[in-house]
Design an enzyme around this catalytic site. Structure first.
Site, PDB file in Angstrom:
ATOM      1  N   ASP A   1       1.094  -1.100  -0.269  1.00  0.00           N
ATOM      2  CA  ASP A   1       0.225   0.239   0.039  1.00  0.00           C
ATOM      3  C   ASP A   1       0.836   0.981  -0.096  1.00  0.00           C
ATOM      4  O   ASP A   1       1.756   1.379  -0.057  1.00  0.00           O
ATOM      5  CB  ASP A   1      -0.905  -0.035   1.211  1.00  0.00           C
ATOM      6  CG  ASP A   1       0.014  -0.920   2.440  1.00  0.00           C
ATOM      7  OD1 ASP A   1       0.628  -0.461   2.572  1.00  0.00           O
ATOM      8  OD2 ASP A   1      -1.129  -1.488   3.671  1.00  0.00           O
TER       9      ASP A   1
ATOM     10  N   ASN B   1      -7.097  -4.154  14.582  1.00  0.00           N
ATOM     11  CA  ASN B   1      -8.728  -4.488  14.414  1.00  0.00           C
ATOM     12  C   ASN B   1      -9.246  -5.332  12.757  1.00  0.00           C
ATOM     13  O   ASN B   1     -10.006  -5.807  12.749  1.00  0.00           O
ATOM     14  CB  ASN B   1      -9.459  -3.253  13.977  1.00  0.00           C
ATOM     15  CG  ASN B   1      -8.587  -2.327  12.685  1.00  0.00           C
ATOM     16  OD1 ASN B   1      -7.927  -3.563  11.595  1.00  0.00           O
ATOM     17  ND2 ASN B   1      -9.124  -1.300  11.522  1.00  0.00           N
TER      18      ASN B   1
ATOM     19  N   HIS C   1      -7.057  -5.902  10.345  1.00  0.00           N
ATOM     20  CA  HIS C   1      -6.559  -5.559   9.003  1.00  0.00           C
ATOM     21  C   HIS C   1      -5.651  -5.998   8.244  1.00  0.00           C
ATOM     22  O   HIS C   1      -4.694  -6.240   8.811  1.00  0.00           O
ATOM     23  CB  HIS C   1      -7.147  -3.732   8.624  1.00  0.00           C
ATOM     24  CG  HIS C   1      -5.949  -3.480   8.936  1.00  0.00           C
ATOM     25  ND1 HIS C   1      -6.404  -1.827   9.157  1.00  0.00           N
ATOM     26  CD2 HIS C   1      -4.391  -3.716   9.386  1.00  0.00           C
ATOM     27  CE1 HIS C   1      -4.740  -1.038   9.805  1.00  0.00           C
ATOM     28  NE2 HIS C   1      -4.045  -2.367   9.649  1.00  0.00           N
TER      29      HIS C   1
ATOM     30  N   GLU D   1      -9.664  -2.620   5.733  1.00  0.00           N
ATOM     31  CA  GLU D   1     -10.259  -2.242   6.647  1.00  0.00           C
ATOM     32  C   GLU D   1     -11.519  -2.831   7.269  1.00  0.00           C
ATOM     33  O   GLU D   1     -12.210  -4.214   6.372  1.00  0.00           O
ATOM     34  CB  GLU D   1     -10.697  -1.416   7.073  1.00  0.00           C
ATOM     35  CG  GLU D   1      -9.418   0.283   6.671  1.00  0.00           C
ATOM     36  CD  GLU D   1      -8.772   0.419   8.451  1.00  0.00           C
ATOM     37  OE1 GLU D   1      -8.964  -0.184   9.238  1.00  0.00           O
ATOM     38  OE2 GLU D   1      -8.054   1.356   8.810  1.00  0.00           O
TER      39      GLU D   1
HETATM   40  P1  PGA Z   1       2.331  -2.141  12.287  1.00  0.00           P
HETATM   41  O1  PGA Z   1       0.737  -2.392  11.192  1.00  0.00           O
HETATM   42  O2  PGA Z   1       3.260  -3.731  11.962  1.00  0.00           O
HETATM   43  O3  PGA Z   1       3.014  -0.526  12.517  1.00  0.00           O
HETATM   44  O4  PGA Z   1       1.561  -2.391  14.041  1.00  0.00           O
HETATM   45  C1  PGA Z   1       0.417  -3.496  10.900  1.00  0.00           C
HETATM   46  C2  PGA Z   1      -0.747  -3.426  10.395  1.00  0.00           C
HETATM   47  O5  PGA Z   1      -1.457  -1.883  10.639  1.00  0.00           O
HETATM   48  O6  PGA Z   1      -0.911  -3.664   8.766  1.00  0.00           O
END
Ligand code: PGA
Length: 245
Positions: free
Chosen positions: A67, A134, A136, A141
């Site tokens: 992304d 959450n 995702h 999301e």
């Molecule tokens: P993080 O994010 O590695 O910074 O915890 C993971 C994500 O949101 O997919």
């Protein structure tokens, strides 16, 4: 599905690197699906350290990131392109022309379509994933269709808050991103999801033991034929699966 539980973040990172290295040794033109965020930084450090020892080369490797923020790109410190350069690409012998991220600037629908075309033409050997608190995966999301392909997404207030730590202030965090869709991710030959820390424990539990539902996007990964979860003890704390490595 394979589940590897490790004592801590560093061991999680080296377990993930073992899987990546095995591929790189077998296939010098491997196609890697990469992620940003705190979770994969340790994996990237392992990749760099081993490259510096001469163990592996990225000359013929090609990468696709999950992304990019809308409005940010090359030259913007907080863009995912710059993150990848800082934490990986600048330190290995990869050809930057072989590193792909969606473009977060200009005609966004065209950026999605172009990225999607590239992904359709490729087969990712290993897709690296983190997981949001959450549930995702990438910026898909809760509520995102499992059939989704590369698309523009409005980030949830929670994701914006979670990502604010990479910015000077909350209002600097972009509110939209372009993300690979869940169908793009599921096309990878192998998926490695890493999670570290207690704030991921609920999401990990829902992903592995909960219902397969768009409310927890990561839950769909269980239907993939080759998925490995590498979890530190805190992230795995709700699973109660037994001994750690
Ligand atoms: P993080 O994010 O590695 O910074 O915890 C993971 C994500 O949101 O997919």
């Amino acid at each position: 599905m394979n589940i590897i539980i490790t004592k801590n973040y560093d061991q999680m990172s080296s377990e993930a690197y073992n899987i990546v290295k095995e591929l790189l040794i077998k296939k010098n033109n491997a196609v890697l699906g990469l992620a940003t965020g705190s979770t994969p930084k340790g994996l990237y450090k392992n990749m760099i350290d081993d490259y510096k020892k001469g163990a592996v080369s990225y000359k013929n490797v090609c990468t696709y990131n999950l992304d990019e923020y809308v409005g940010l790109g090359k030259g913007d410190k907080q863009s995912y392109r710059e993150f990848m350069r800082a934490y990986l690409f600048n330190h290995i012998d990869i050809d930057l022309n072989n590193t792909h991220l969606p473009s977060g600037k200009g005609d966004l629908q065209k950026a999605c379509d172009d990225y999607n075309k590239k992904l359709e033409a490729e087969k990712i050997d290993i897709q690296i994933l983190g997981i949001g608190a959450n549930g995702h995966i990438a910026f898909n999301e809760p509520g995102t269709s499992f059939d989704s392909v590369t698309h523009i997404v409005n980030l949830t207030p929670k994701t914006i808050r979670d990502n604010a730590r990479f910015f000077d202030k909350l209002s600097d965090v972009p509110t939209q991103a372009i993300t690979m869709g869940i169908a793009n991710i599921m096309k990878a030959k192998k998926i490695v999801l890493m999670a570290s820390g207690e704030n991921k424990a609920n999401a990990v539990y829902n992903a592995i033991k909960g219902e397969i539902t768009t409310s927890c996007p990561a839950s769909i990964l269980r239907t993939h034929s080759d998925v490995t979860y590498i979890l530190d003890e805190q992230a795995a704390s709700k699973l109660k699966l037994g001994e750690s490595k």
